[in-house]
Motif scaffolding. Structure first.
Motif, PDB file in Angstrom:
ATOM      1  N   PHE A  86      70.961  10.915  58.051  1.00 37.35           N
ATOM      2  CA  PHE A  86      71.429  11.945  57.135  1.00 37.35           C
ATOM      3  C   PHE A  86      70.375  13.036  56.973  1.00 37.35           C
ATOM      4  O   PHE A  86      69.177  12.803  57.175  1.00 37.35           O
ATOM      5  N   GLY A  87      70.860  14.226  56.589  1.00 37.43           N
ATOM      6  CA  GLY A  87      70.006  15.338  56.209  1.00 37.43           C
ATOM      7  C   GLY A  87      70.190  15.650  54.743  1.00 37.43           C
ATOM      8  O   GLY A  87      71.073  15.083  54.065  1.00 37.43           O
ATOM      9  N   SER A  88      69.402  16.569  54.232  1.00 34.62           N
ATOM     10  CA  SER A  88      69.434  16.878  52.799  1.00 34.62           C
ATOM     11  C   SER A  88      70.818  17.315  52.335  1.00 34.62           C
ATOM     12  O   SER A  88      71.237  17.018  51.206  1.00 34.62           O
ATOM     13  N   LEU A 100      67.205   2.234  68.947  1.00 37.22           N
ATOM     14  CA  LEU A 100      67.123   3.496  68.218  1.00 37.22           C
ATOM     15  C   LEU A 100      66.299   3.280  66.956  1.00 37.22           C
ATOM     16  O   LEU A 100      66.560   2.359  66.185  1.00 37.22           O
ATOM     17  N   THR A 101      65.319   4.138  66.751  1.00 35.86           N
ATOM     18  CA  THR A 101      64.497   4.085  65.548  1.00 35.86           C
ATOM     19  C   THR A 101      64.713   5.378  64.773  1.00 35.86           C
ATOM     20  O   THR A 101      64.484   6.471  65.306  1.00 35.86           O
ATOM     21  N   GLY A 102      65.177   5.270  63.537  1.00 34.27           N
ATOM     22  CA  GLY A 102      65.541   6.451  62.778  1.00 34.27           C
ATOM     23  C   GLY A 102      64.789   6.591  61.473  1.00 34.27           C
ATOM     24  O   GLY A 102      64.214   5.636  60.949  1.00 34.27           O
ATOM     25  N   LEU A 103      64.815   7.820  60.950  1.00 35.03           N
ATOM     26  CA  LEU A 103      64.174   8.137  59.675  1.00 35.03           C
ATOM     27  C   LEU A 103      65.130   8.913  58.797  1.00 35.03           C
ATOM     28  O   LEU A 103      65.964   9.682  59.282  1.00 35.03           O
ATOM     29  N   ASP A 104      64.987   8.741  57.494  1.00 35.44           N
ATOM     30  CA  ASP A 104      65.685   9.598  56.547  1.00 35.44           C
ATOM     31  C   ASP A 104      64.999  10.967  56.550  1.00 35.44           C
ATOM     32  O   ASP A 104      63.926  11.147  57.135  1.00 35.44           O
ATOM     33  N   ARG A 116      61.503  14.691  51.890  1.00 40.50           N
ATOM     34  CA  ARG A 116      60.491  13.644  51.803  1.00 40.50           C
ATOM     35  C   ARG A 116      61.094  12.250  51.592  1.00 40.50           C
ATOM     36  O   ARG A 116      60.569  11.443  50.821  1.00 40.50           O
ATOM     37  N   ARG A 117      62.179  11.963  52.302  1.00 39.70           N
ATOM     38  CA  ARG A 117      62.782  10.631  52.255  1.00 39.70           C
ATOM     39  C   ARG A 117      62.387   9.789  53.464  1.00 39.70           C
ATOM     40  O   ARG A 117      62.846   8.644  53.597  1.00 39.70           O
ATOM     41  N   ARG A 152      55.289  25.878  53.036  1.00 37.74           N
ATOM     42  CA  ARG A 152      55.964  24.949  52.123  1.00 37.74           C
ATOM     43  C   ARG A 152      57.468  25.025  52.383  1.00 37.74           C
ATOM     44  O   ARG A 152      58.097  26.060  52.164  1.00 37.74           O
ATOM     45  N   HIS A 153      58.034  23.901  52.821  1.00 36.27           N
ATOM     46  CA  HIS A 153      59.454  23.854  53.183  1.00 36.27           C
ATOM     47  C   HIS A 153      60.122  22.700  52.450  1.00 36.27           C
ATOM     48  O   HIS A 153      59.566  21.598  52.365  1.00 36.27           O
ATOM     49  N   GLY A 154      61.340  22.939  51.955  1.00 44.31           N
ATOM     50  CA  GLY A 154      62.052  21.873  51.261  1.00 44.31           C
ATOM     51  C   GLY A 154      61.233  21.320  50.117  1.00 44.31           C
ATOM     52  O   GLY A 154      60.695  22.079  49.295  1.00 44.31           O
ATOM     53  N   LEU A 155      61.107  19.989  50.058  1.00 48.97           N
ATOM     54  CA  LEU A 155      60.278  19.358  49.030  1.00 48.97           C
ATOM     55  C   LEU A 155      58.862  19.117  49.528  1.00 48.97           C
ATOM     56  O   LEU A 155      58.092  18.409  48.875  1.00 48.97           O
ATOM     57  N   ASN A 156      58.512  19.706  50.637  1.00 47.11           N
ATOM     58  CA  ASN A 156      57.160  19.600  51.174  1.00 47.11           C
ATOM     59  C   ASN A 156      56.307  20.741  50.622  1.00 47.11           C
ATOM     60  O   ASN A 156      56.033  21.734  51.279  1.00 47.11           O
ATOM     61  N   GLY A 157      55.918  20.595  49.357  1.00 49.75           N
ATOM     62  CA  GLY A 157      55.118  21.611  48.691  1.00 49.75           C
ATOM     63  C   GLY A 157      55.871  22.411  47.664  1.00 49.75           C
ATOM     64  O   GLY A 157      55.273  23.159  46.895  1.00 49.75           O
ATOM     65  N   ASN A 158      57.193  22.255  47.597  1.00 51.37           N
ATOM     66  CA  ASN A 158      58.015  22.950  46.614  1.00 51.37           C
ATOM     67  C   ASN A 158      58.541  21.958  45.580  1.00 51.37           C
ATOM     68  O   ASN A 158      58.738  20.781  45.878  1.00 51.37           O
ATOM     69  N   PRO A 159      58.803  22.419  44.349  1.00 43.91           N
ATOM     70  CA  PRO A 159      59.336  21.517  43.318  1.00 43.91           C
ATOM     71  C   PRO A 159      60.786  21.159  43.604  1.00 43.91           C
ATOM     72  O   PRO A 159      61.489  21.892  44.308  1.00 43.91           O
TER      73      PRO A 159
END
Length: 309
Positions: free
Chosen positions: A111-113, A183-187, A192-193, A135-142
């Motif tokens: 999934f994506g945001s 297959l190895t996946g990430l949220d 930041r999930r 700063r993108h998404g929740l990577n440095g932003n509130p």
């Protein structure tokens, strides 16, 4: 009158024509990208992988739905969905209907945001500011205030019921005519999930082939997959830049990936190892910015073949 207003009116007319083209034509000019990737072990038969991404379904998008259903005619060995299926909380039934024929094939998803949260109207210039600040998404932003929560559980349940593997910070294995694909996946790293520690360690060695899957191609994720010796990583999220400049390319990627790799096949190197990276430009857009320019919507059929010797 002509001297004072002729040029501004002309610029306005060109701008309006550009918006009509980008929203009314190019954003609906769906295409299939075909890519060959030499990543398989010697002697292994080719695998045909269909990647769909960033559908951003809005209720009533019939042409997009018909096009997605038609992709089943490609008869892929398996399907990878790299997220951001929604741009409308009411869009889940139409996503599942449009992907129904593809769910007859083995598949997996992350999934994506935008699967979790509904879109908000925002100034497109903010993407340029985020690029400048890093700063993108929740990577440095509130966190966003008043975020709309999408019914992502219904989407998950629909995919799971069809037999697609949920790769949310986990591993899974597909069996394709006697071939095992790990297959190895990430949220989604954009919010930041991602939890790479849960899947770290690289391919298990028990499958015929292994690959990484993630929505947003943040460098920390690409570094981790590559250092762990995954030969191929599939991602989406960037929309290929969405509004590009002809003969120049994308201005932004909406993450910390460089614009040279905003879409298509490239490579990534970390810790002395190199992996192939494929970033899909996706086939949709945020409902509040339904434009594409010099970046048509797409899906990709990747043909994985044996490594060159």
């Amino acid at each position: 009158m002509r001297a004072r207003y002729g040029v501004p009116l002309g610029i306005a007319a060109v701008g309006a024509a550009g918006l009509v083209y980008s929203a009314g034509f190019e954003a609906r000019f769906f295409r299939l990208r075909r890519v060959t990737v030499p990543v398989l072990p010697s002697g292994m038969r080719p695998l045909r992988v269909l990647q769909v991404s960033d559908i951003h379904m809005v209720s009533g998008q019939r042409k997009k739905q018909r096009w997605l259903r038609s992709l089943a005619g490609l008869r892929p060995d398996f399907v990878i969905n790299t997220g951001d299926n929604l741009s409308d909380p009411e869009g889940v039934p139409e996503v599942l209907d449009a992907l129904g024929p593809l769910m007859e094939f083995p598949g997996a998803y992350v999934f994506g945001s935008n699967d979790y949260y509904g879109p908000k109207l925002r100034n497109p210039a903010r993407y340029l500011k985020e690029k400048a600040t890093g700063r993108h998404g929740l990577n440095g932003n509130p966190p966003a205030v008043g975020a709309i929560h999408n019914p992502w559980e219904d989407l998950r349940d629909g995919f799971d019921a069809a037999g697609w593997l949920n790769l949310t910070n986990t591993r899974g294995t597909l069996k394709v005519e006697g071939v095992s694909v790990e297959l190895t996946g990430l949220d989604d790293p954009h919010i930041r999930r991602d939890r790479y520690a849960r899947v770290a360690g690289g391919p298990s060695g028990t499958a015929d082939f292994s690959m990484g899957v993630v929505h947003a191609p943040y460098l920390r994720v690409l570094d981790a997959f590559t250092a762990d010796d995954y030969p191929l990583i599939l991602a989406g999220h960037t929309h290929g830049g969405q509004l590009c400049i002809p003969f120049y390319g994308a201005l932004v990627t909406n993450c910390d990936l460089d614009t040279d790799r905003v879409k298509g096949l490239s490579t990534h190197t970390a810790d002395g190892r190199t992996a192939y990276l494929h970033v899909s430009a996706g086939c949709g857009a945020n409902r509040y910015t339904p434009f594409r320019f010099a970046c048509p919507p797409e899906a990709t059929l990747l043909t994985l073949v044996a490594k060159e010797t």
